[in-house]
Design a protein around this motif. Structure first.
Motif, short mmCIF file in Angstrom:
data_model
loop_
_atom_site.label_atom_id
_atom_site.label_comp_id
_atom_site.label_asym_id
_atom_site.label_seq_id
_atom_site.Cartn_x
_atom_site.Cartn_y
_atom_site.Cartn_z
N PRO A 193 12.38 3.69 159.73
CA PRO A 193 12.83 3.37 161.08
C PRO A 193 12.79 4.59 161.99
O PRO A 193 12.85 5.74 161.53
N GLY A 194 12.69 4.31 163.28
CA GLY A 194 12.69 5.40 164.24
C GLY A 194 13.01 4.87 165.63
O GLY A 194 12.99 3.66 165.88
N ALA A 195 13.31 5.79 166.54
CA ALA A 195 13.61 5.43 167.92
C ALA A 195 13.04 6.50 168.84
O ALA A 195 12.97 7.68 168.47
N ILE A 196 12.61 6.08 170.02
CA ILE A 196 12.05 6.98 171.02
C ILE A 196 12.70 6.69 172.36
O ILE A 196 12.78 5.52 172.77
N LEU A 197 13.16 7.71 173.04
CA LEU A 197 13.64 7.59 174.41
C LEU A 197 12.53 8.09 175.32
O LEU A 197 12.10 9.24 175.21
N ALA A 198 12.03 7.22 176.19
CA ALA A 198 10.91 7.55 177.07
C ALA A 198 11.39 7.69 178.50
O ALA A 198 12.03 6.78 179.04
N LEU A 199 11.10 8.83 179.12
CA LEU A 199 11.45 9.11 180.50
C LEU A 199 10.17 9.35 181.29
O LEU A 199 9.24 9.99 180.80
N ALA A 200 10.11 8.84 182.53
CA ALA A 200 8.90 9.01 183.34
C ALA A 200 9.27 9.15 184.80
O ALA A 200 10.17 8.46 185.30
N TRP A 201 8.57 10.05 185.48
CA TRP A 201 8.73 10.27 186.91
C TRP A 201 7.39 10.04 187.61
O TRP A 201 6.37 10.63 187.21
N ASP A 202 7.37 9.21 188.62
CA ASP A 202 6.21 9.04 189.48
C ASP A 202 6.31 10.07 190.59
O ASP A 202 7.23 10.04 191.41
N LEU A 203 5.37 11.02 190.60
CA LEU A 203 5.42 12.13 191.55
C LEU A 203 4.64 11.85 192.82
O LEU A 203 4.63 12.68 193.73
N GLY A 204 3.96 10.68 192.86
CA GLY A 204 3.16 10.35 194.04
C GLY A 204 1.76 10.91 193.96
O GLY A 204 1.45 11.79 193.14
N GLU A 205 0.88 10.38 194.81
CA GLU A 205 -0.51 10.83 194.86
C GLU A 205 -1.21 10.68 193.51
O GLU A 205 -2.11 11.47 193.18
N GLY A 206 -0.82 9.68 192.73
CA GLY A 206 -1.47 9.46 191.44
C GLY A 206 -1.00 10.38 190.33
O GLY A 206 -1.57 10.36 189.23
#
Length: 223
Positions: A193-206
């Motif tokens: 078993p395992g777990a992942i915490l995923a964080l993401a930021w959209d910085l704009g301009e692709g």
């Protein structure tokens, strides 16, 4: 692909492994060649998923009302940084890839992994089921030390519970487990078993930035 992990940090104690990955997007791997292919389908008869005349609630996966595809395709690519986005409800997303690594430590070792297949099924808003099919891995090492075989498969789920709001990142949790379907030498012989915490930021301009932190329990493997 929407980007590849530039850095992966692993810390292991006995059978427990914690790790973190970081991904500035619009980058390529430094130690691996990893092209990928992905597609999203509704598994429904009638209009294509991105057809202009598709109704807002077209029949989709398992009879669910399929949400229209109105956003860019975001892939997870197994073994690289996972996104915080989930597949739209009623949709199935199929992802494939190939990774080649070259390691000069202790002699040149070349490793190939394919097809890195991941099936992502949108079962509800912000919730998806994930099925990882077995990779085929073949390695060539110094002195004719070659080996090949199928690795373990996996099953899991992802839930997105926060949207980005200013500096607060889009956030999702992935819970998964390996299934010991692999060949000798390529399987852990256990359900890990395992777990992942995923964080993401959209910085704009692709541009965007993503961070993963996770932990897994690795089975002891004799031989």
């Amino acid at each position: 692909s929407d980007g590849a992990g530039l850095c992966r940090i692993n810390v292991g104690v006995d059978r427990f492994v914690a790790y973190a990955t970081f991904r500035p997007m619009r980058t390529t791997p430094l130690v691996a060649i990893a092209p990928s292919l992905a597609a999203t389908v509704s598994l429904a008869a009638g209009a294509a998923p991105d057809a202009p005349n598709e109704p807002a609630s077209a029949p989709g996966l398992f009879g669910l009302a399929a949400a229209p595809i109105d956003s860019p395709l975001i892939t997870d690519r197994p073994d690289f940084t996972e996104s915080a986005a989930t597949v739209s409800v009623g949709r199935a997303q199929l992802e494939f890839g190939y990774t080649f690594t070259h390691d000069d430590d202790g002699g040149a070792t070349r490793t190939h992994n394919a097809p890195e297949a991941l099936i992502r099924l949108g079962l509800a808003d912000d919730f998806e089921l994930r099925i990882g099919l077995p990779d085929y891995e073949w390695t060539s090492g110094p002195g004719g030390d070659d080996d090949d075989g199928f690795a373990d498969s996996s099953i899991g789920a992802k839930i997105r519970f926060l949207e980005q709001d200013g500096a607060r990142p889009e956030t999702a949790l992935i819970i998964q487990a390996s299934i010991p379907t692999g060949d000798d030498g390529f399987t852990s012989d256990g359900v890990d078993p395992g777990a992942i915490l995923a964080l993401a930021w959209d910085l704009g301009e692709g541009w965007g930035f993503a961070v993963n932190g996770g932990a897994s329990l690795v089975s002891e493997h004799d031989g």
